[in-house]
Scaffold this motif. Sequence first.
Motif, PDB file in Angstrom:
ATOM      1  N   PHE A   1       0.841  -1.191   0.000  1.00  0.00           N
ATOM      2  CA  PHE A   1       0.000   0.000   0.000  1.00  0.00           C
ATOM      3  C   PHE A   1       0.885   1.252   0.000  1.00  0.00           C
ATOM      4  O   PHE A   1       0.627   2.209  -0.736  1.00  0.00           O
ATOM      5  N   ARG A   2       1.904   1.233   0.837  1.00  0.00           N
ATOM      6  CA  ARG A   2       2.799   2.394   0.916  1.00  0.00           C
ATOM      7  C   ARG A   2       3.498   2.619  -0.433  1.00  0.00           C
ATOM      8  O   ARG A   2       3.578   3.752  -0.914  1.00  0.00           O
ATOM      9  N   ALA A   3       3.984   1.549  -1.033  1.00  0.00           N
ATOM     10  CA  ALA A   3       4.650   1.676  -2.337  1.00  0.00           C
ATOM     11  C   ALA A   3       3.676   2.212  -3.383  1.00  0.00           C
ATOM     12  O   ALA A   3       4.053   3.046  -4.218  1.00  0.00           O
ATOM     13  N   LEU A   4       2.433   1.752  -3.340  1.00  0.00           N
ATOM     14  CA  LEU A   4       1.417   2.259  -4.255  1.00  0.00           C
ATOM     15  C   LEU A   4       1.213   3.756  -4.029  1.00  0.00           C
ATOM     16  O   LEU A   4       1.162   4.538  -4.990  1.00  0.00           O
ATOM     17  N   GLY A   5       1.107   4.164  -2.777  1.00  0.00           N
ATOM     18  CA  GLY A   5       0.950   5.584  -2.469  1.00  0.00           C
ATOM     19  C   GLY A   5       2.107   6.417  -2.995  1.00  0.00           C
ATOM     20  O   GLY A   5       1.906   7.502  -3.552  1.00  0.00           O
ATOM     21  N   GLU A   6       3.320   5.924  -2.835  1.00  0.00           N
ATOM     22  CA  GLU A   6       4.487   6.660  -3.322  1.00  0.00           C
ATOM     23  C   GLU A   6       4.486   6.782  -4.848  1.00  0.00           C
ATOM     24  O   GLU A   6       5.013   7.745  -5.394  1.00  0.00           O
ATOM     25  N   ALA A   7       3.876   5.811  -5.526  1.00  0.00           N
ATOM     26  CA  ALA A   7       3.796   5.857  -6.986  1.00  0.00           C
ATOM     27  C   ALA A   7       2.654   6.741  -7.477  1.00  0.00           C
ATOM     28  O   ALA A   7       2.752   7.325  -8.558  1.00  0.00           O
ATOM     29  N   VAL A   8       1.584   6.838  -6.693  1.00  0.00           N
ATOM     30  CA  VAL A   8       0.374   7.526  -7.159  1.00  0.00           C
ATOM     31  C   VAL A   8       0.228   8.946  -6.615  1.00  0.00           C
ATOM     32  O   VAL A   8      -0.116   9.861  -7.349  1.00  0.00           O
ATOM     33  N   VAL A   9       0.470   9.125  -5.339  1.00  0.00           N
ATOM     34  CA  VAL A   9       0.143  10.400  -4.690  1.00  0.00           C
ATOM     35  C   VAL A   9       0.913  11.590  -5.272  1.00  0.00           C
ATOM     36  O   VAL A   9       0.293  12.600  -5.630  1.00  0.00           O
ATOM     37  N   PRO A  10       2.240  11.542  -5.395  1.00  0.00           N
ATOM     38  CA  PRO A  10       2.933  12.734  -5.911  1.00  0.00           C
ATOM     39  C   PRO A  10       2.492  13.143  -7.319  1.00  0.00           C
ATOM     40  O   PRO A  10       2.282  14.333  -7.580  1.00  0.00           O
ATOM     41  N   SER A  11       2.311  12.180  -8.195  1.00  0.00           N
ATOM     42  CA  SER A  11       1.928  12.538  -9.570  1.00  0.00           C
ATOM     43  C   SER A  11       0.467  12.972  -9.666  1.00  0.00           C
ATOM     44  O   SER A  11       0.109  13.769 -10.528  1.00  0.00           O
ATOM     45  N   THR A  12      -0.377  12.490  -8.776  1.00  0.00           N
ATOM     46  CA  THR A  12      -1.799  12.857  -8.794  1.00  0.00           C
ATOM     47  C   THR A  12      -2.044  14.188  -8.101  1.00  0.00           C
ATOM     48  O   THR A  12      -2.751  15.050  -8.625  1.00  0.00           O
ATOM     49  N   TYR A  13      -1.493  14.354  -6.917  1.00  0.00           N
ATOM     50  CA  TYR A  13      -1.808  15.516  -6.097  1.00  0.00           C
ATOM     51  C   TYR A  13      -0.740  16.598  -6.111  1.00  0.00           C
ATOM     52  O   TYR A  13      -1.027  17.748  -5.773  1.00  0.00           O
ATOM     53  N   GLY A  14       0.475  16.264  -6.501  1.00  0.00           N
ATOM     54  CA  GLY A  14       1.547  17.258  -6.564  1.00  0.00           C
ATOM     55  C   GLY A  14       1.196  18.458  -7.418  1.00  0.00           C
ATOM     56  O   GLY A  14       1.411  19.607  -6.998  1.00  0.00           O
ATOM     57  N   PRO A  15       0.634  18.246  -8.620  1.00  0.00           N
ATOM     58  CA  PRO A  15       0.265  19.411  -9.437  1.00  0.00           C
ATOM     59  C   PRO A  15      -0.852  20.259  -8.820  1.00  0.00           C
ATOM     60  O   PRO A  15      -0.970  21.445  -9.122  1.00  0.00           O
ATOM     61  N   ILE A  16      -1.665  19.673  -7.962  1.00  0.00           N
ATOM     62  CA  ILE A  16      -2.746  20.415  -7.297  1.00  0.00           C
ATOM     63  C   ILE A  16      -2.164  21.215  -6.141  1.00  0.00           C
ATOM     64  O   ILE A  16      -2.425  22.402  -5.992  1.00  0.00           O
ATOM     65  N   ASP A  17      -1.365  20.541  -5.294  1.00  0.00           N
ATOM     66  CA  ASP A  17      -0.756  21.174  -4.127  1.00  0.00           C
ATOM     67  C   ASP A  17       0.313  20.215  -3.595  1.00  0.00           C
ATOM     68  O   ASP A  17      -0.014  19.199  -2.973  1.00  0.00           O
ATOM     69  N   ALA A  18       1.567  20.509  -3.853  1.00  0.00           N
ATOM     70  CA  ALA A  18       2.666  19.611  -3.486  1.00  0.00           C
ATOM     71  C   ALA A  18       2.729  19.378  -1.982  1.00  0.00           C
ATOM     72  O   ALA A  18       3.008  18.263  -1.532  1.00  0.00           O
ATOM     73  N   ALA A  19       2.455  20.421  -1.184  1.00  0.00           N
ATOM     74  CA  ALA A  19       2.474  20.250   0.271  1.00  0.00           C
ATOM     75  C   ALA A  19       1.356  19.311   0.715  1.00  0.00           C
ATOM     76  O   ALA A  19       1.546  18.499   1.628  1.00  0.00           O
ATOM     77  N   TYR A  20       0.205  19.397   0.078  1.00  0.00           N
ATOM     78  CA  TYR A  20      -0.904  18.505   0.399  1.00  0.00           C
ATOM     79  C   TYR A  20      -0.549  17.065   0.030  1.00  0.00           C
ATOM     80  O   TYR A  20      -0.833  16.140   0.794  1.00  0.00           O
ATOM     81  N   ALA A  21       0.081  16.872  -1.107  1.00  0.00           N
ATOM     82  CA  ALA A  21       0.505  15.523  -1.515  1.00  0.00           C
ATOM     83  C   ALA A  21       1.439  14.932  -0.472  1.00  0.00           C
ATOM     84  O   ALA A  21       1.302  13.759  -0.086  1.00  0.00           O
ATOM     85  N   GLN A  22       2.384  15.720   0.011  1.00  0.00           N
ATOM     86  CA  GLN A  22       3.312  15.222   1.032  1.00  0.00           C
ATOM     87  C   GLN A  22       2.582  14.932   2.331  1.00  0.00           C
ATOM     88  O   GLN A  22       2.850  13.935   2.992  1.00  0.00           O
ATOM     89  N   ARG A  23       1.623  15.800   2.676  1.00  0.00           N
ATOM     90  CA  ARG A  23       0.825  15.562   3.879  1.00  0.00           C
ATOM     91  C   ARG A  23       0.091  14.229   3.775  1.00  0.00           C
ATOM     92  O   ARG A  23       0.008  13.472   4.745  1.00  0.00           O
TER      93      ARG A  23
END
Length: 186
Positions: free
Chosen positions: A31-53
């Motif tokens: 699950f964690r590996a999936l999150g690392e693959a999906v979250v930055p590319s999905t949410y980073g363009p919206i708000d990078a700080a939110y993606a990291q959160r």
Amino acid sequence: MADSPSLVEVRAQRASEPTFRAGTVADIPGFRALGEAVVPSTYGPIDAAYAQRMLDEWWVPEVFETSLARNTHLVAEVDGEVVAMANLGRVSRSYRDFPYVTGDREVMWKLYVHPDHQGRGIGRRLLAGIEALVEGDELWLEVVDGNAQAYDFYRAQGFEEVERVDGGPWPDDVWMRKELPMDRAR
């Protein structure tokens, strides 16, 4: 020296048919590996700080342990690797507070497919699996405002936007709902 796999063999390996099953505590690293693959590319363009959160607060082992104890998780895997996951639970059993929500909604909290496996129908199959588990006649979900790909996917699957909640310093939450037929097979 062993021969390197051909491009056709590599594509065949990537195109292995996924298997679907219930998620377990043993899946947490996946699950964690999936999150690392999906979250930055999905949410980073919206708000990078939110993606990291998201990664720091919601994609950590402790949260998944709690979620697995309270919610149903479905996993798609290919060659032993978690390539997608979805989960279903009630608002009343969430580890987060939702003071603006009335009633005890059945919510699909997550539906994520690894970028290398998107476009293969895995998300639709996981969604169908979640819908089959819903006890009532509606399924809810949250989408982060600005995540047009997810929003459009859910609209195409019959979800309608019901409300938006101000995220304060973070992107707003868009709540969507799908009416489910009561006579559906479970």
